[in-house]
Design a protein around this motif. Structure first.
Motif, PDB file in Angstrom:
ATOM      1  N   LYS A  56       0.811  -1.212   0.000  1.00 54.32           N
ATOM      2  CA  LYS A  56       0.000   0.000   0.000  1.00 54.32           C
ATOM      3  C   LYS A  56       0.848   1.267   0.000  1.00 54.32           C
ATOM      4  O   LYS A  56       0.554   2.230  -0.723  1.00 54.32           O
ATOM      5  CB  LYS A  56      -0.952  -0.003   1.204  1.00 54.32           C
ATOM      6  CG  LYS A  56      -1.878   1.200   1.245  1.00 54.32           C
ATOM      7  CD  LYS A  56      -2.848   1.137   2.408  1.00 54.32           C
ATOM      8  CE  LYS A  56      -3.946   0.132   2.133  1.00 54.32           C
ATOM      9  NZ  LYS A  56      -5.019   0.219   3.170  1.00 54.32           N
ATOM     10  N   TYR A  57       1.927   1.293   0.804  1.00 51.24           N
ATOM     11  CA  TYR A  57       2.747   2.501   0.858  1.00 51.24           C
ATOM     12  C   TYR A  57       3.331   2.838  -0.506  1.00 51.24           C
ATOM     13  O   TYR A  57       3.278   3.993  -0.954  1.00 51.24           O
ATOM     14  CB  TYR A  57       3.896   2.346   1.863  1.00 51.24           C
ATOM     15  CG  TYR A  57       4.979   3.387   1.653  1.00 51.24           C
ATOM     16  CD1 TYR A  57       4.793   4.703   2.069  1.00 51.24           C
ATOM     17  CD2 TYR A  57       6.159   3.069   0.979  1.00 51.24           C
ATOM     18  CE1 TYR A  57       5.762   5.677   1.839  1.00 51.24           C
ATOM     19  CE2 TYR A  57       7.131   4.027   0.752  1.00 51.24           C
ATOM     20  CZ  TYR A  57       6.929   5.326   1.179  1.00 51.24           C
ATOM     21  OH  TYR A  57       7.887   6.284   0.925  1.00 51.24           O
ATOM     22  N   GLN A  59       2.417   1.915  -3.542  1.00 51.13           N
ATOM     23  CA  GLN A  59       1.375   2.348  -4.468  1.00 51.13           C
ATOM     24  C   GLN A  59       0.978   3.789  -4.175  1.00 51.13           C
ATOM     25  O   GLN A  59       0.822   4.608  -5.087  1.00 51.13           O
ATOM     26  CB  GLN A  59       0.146   1.437  -4.351  1.00 51.13           C
ATOM     27  CG  GLN A  59       0.339   0.059  -4.944  1.00 51.13           C
ATOM     28  CD  GLN A  59      -0.941  -0.749  -4.889  1.00 51.13           C
ATOM     29  OE1 GLN A  59      -1.779  -0.576  -4.006  1.00 51.13           O
ATOM     30  NE2 GLN A  59      -1.100  -1.649  -5.841  1.00 51.13           N
ATOM     31  N   ASN A  60       0.825   4.100  -2.891  1.00 52.39           N
ATOM     32  CA  ASN A  60       0.392   5.423  -2.468  1.00 52.39           C
ATOM     33  C   ASN A  60       1.419   6.491  -2.819  1.00 52.39           C
ATOM     34  O   ASN A  60       1.082   7.548  -3.364  1.00 52.39           O
ATOM     35  CB  ASN A  60       0.122   5.398  -0.962  1.00 52.39           C
ATOM     36  CG  ASN A  60      -0.566   6.652  -0.457  1.00 52.39           C
ATOM     37  OD1 ASN A  60       0.079   7.576   0.011  1.00 52.39           O
ATOM     38  ND2 ASN A  60      -1.893   6.680  -0.543  1.00 52.39           N
ATOM     39  N   TYR A  77      -4.933   4.865  -7.833  1.00 53.63           N
ATOM     40  CA  TYR A  77      -5.130   4.629  -6.405  1.00 53.63           C
ATOM     41  C   TYR A  77      -6.601   4.825  -6.082  1.00 53.63           C
ATOM     42  O   TYR A  77      -7.273   5.690  -6.655  1.00 53.63           O
ATOM     43  CB  TYR A  77      -4.269   5.585  -5.568  1.00 53.63           C
ATOM     44  CG  TYR A  77      -4.047   5.102  -4.155  1.00 53.63           C
ATOM     45  CD1 TYR A  77      -3.149   4.077  -3.893  1.00 53.63           C
ATOM     46  CD2 TYR A  77      -4.747   5.652  -3.091  1.00 53.63           C
ATOM     47  CE1 TYR A  77      -2.948   3.607  -2.607  1.00 53.63           C
ATOM     48  CE2 TYR A  77      -4.546   5.202  -1.796  1.00 53.63           C
ATOM     49  CZ  TYR A  77      -3.646   4.167  -1.560  1.00 53.63           C
ATOM     50  OH  TYR A  77      -3.446   3.698  -0.283  1.00 53.63           O
TER      51      TYR A  77
END
Length: 268
Positions: A56-57, A59-60, A77
């Protein structure tokens, strides 16, 4: 020529190895073809880097900094448009505009009709720690950082490949063998931070990534990697960090990779 990971002859290998993935903005830190054989290169791309980049990090951070994929695509996202007819959409940032994945007519109509005037997406500041893919990625990158130092001298590179001190780290990176390799992680500056260095670089600049080694007596190498303001440290000889944690305490928590002439530019 031999591969720095599997130690097999790699003269026929064609692929080059990006020490930090292109998908994290790296265009320059590259090992020449054969330094990492095609088989090991493909393994790391599929088994280590891909699942790490899907965290997640990562991608974010790629979404909010508009870092494109290897194929030049923007990263989507999940973004929330808070309305009973709104919901979650895969959204892209393209320069100063927004784009959606799939049929975006519903949300566009809501915006036109002024039924929705805000959007929300999660800000993820750091990767989950500990994580096996991050640990193996750091192990891989540490071996490659050693190779950078010796790539122009085949004799020294072969000596590095045969160093028994690196075998455990190498086998953990390439095959997942041995104990989990502990690493230290912390944010030391924000993604938006700009620097100036009157000695080496007087014009303001940003830093996407930097790396170096910290040698702690009695000669224990620690690999230090900074990506977008997050510092990662791994012991190259064994899977523990007590020497580094002691060093950090004795040096008031300073980063071992910072140049003394380098300064953060603070906004007025």
């Amino acid at each position: 020529m031999r591969c720095i990971f599997c130690k097999q002859i790699s003269d026929s290998s064609k692929s080059v190895q990006h020490i930090i993935p292109e998908s994290l903005g790296n265009k320059d830190l590259i090992l020449s073809s054969g330094t990492v054989c095609d088989s090991c290169n493909q393994y790391f791309a599929i088994k280590i880097e891909k699942p790490m980049l899907e965290m997640k990090y990562f991608q974010n951070v790629r979404f909010r900094n508009q870092i494109k994929s290897k194929k030049g695509r923007n990263i989507p996202y999940k973004t929330l448009f808070p309305h009973k007819d709104g919901g979650w959409f895969d959204m892209y940032i393209q320069d100063d505009s927004l784009a959606f994945s799939g049929d975006d007519s519903k949300i566009i109509n809501l915006i036109k009709e002024k039924k929705v005037d805000k959007m929300m997406f999660e800000m993820v500041d750091q990767p989950v720690n500990p994580n096996i893919n991050v640990s193996r990625f750091l192990a891989k990158t540490a071996i490659e950082a050693f190779a950078i130092k010796f790539e122009d001298d085949r004799k020294l590179l072969n000596e590095m490949i045969d160093m028994p001190q690196l075998d455990a780290l190498r086998e953990f990176a390439r095959y997942g063998k041995g104990k989990f390799w502990d690493y230290h992680q912390r944010r030391i500056y924000s993604e938006e931070t700009r620097f100036e260095d009157p000695v080496h670089h007087p014009e303001p600049y940003e830093i996407l990534h930097e790396l170096d080694f910290l040698i702690i007596p009695p000669g224990i190498y620690h690999f230090v990697l900074i990506i977008m303001g997050i510092e990662y440290v791994i012991n190259c000889w064994e899977p523990e960090l007590h020497l580094y944690k002691n060093w950090l305490s004795e040096n008031d928590g300073m980063s071992p990779i910072r140049r003394f002439s380098e300064r953060i530019i603070y906004k007025d």
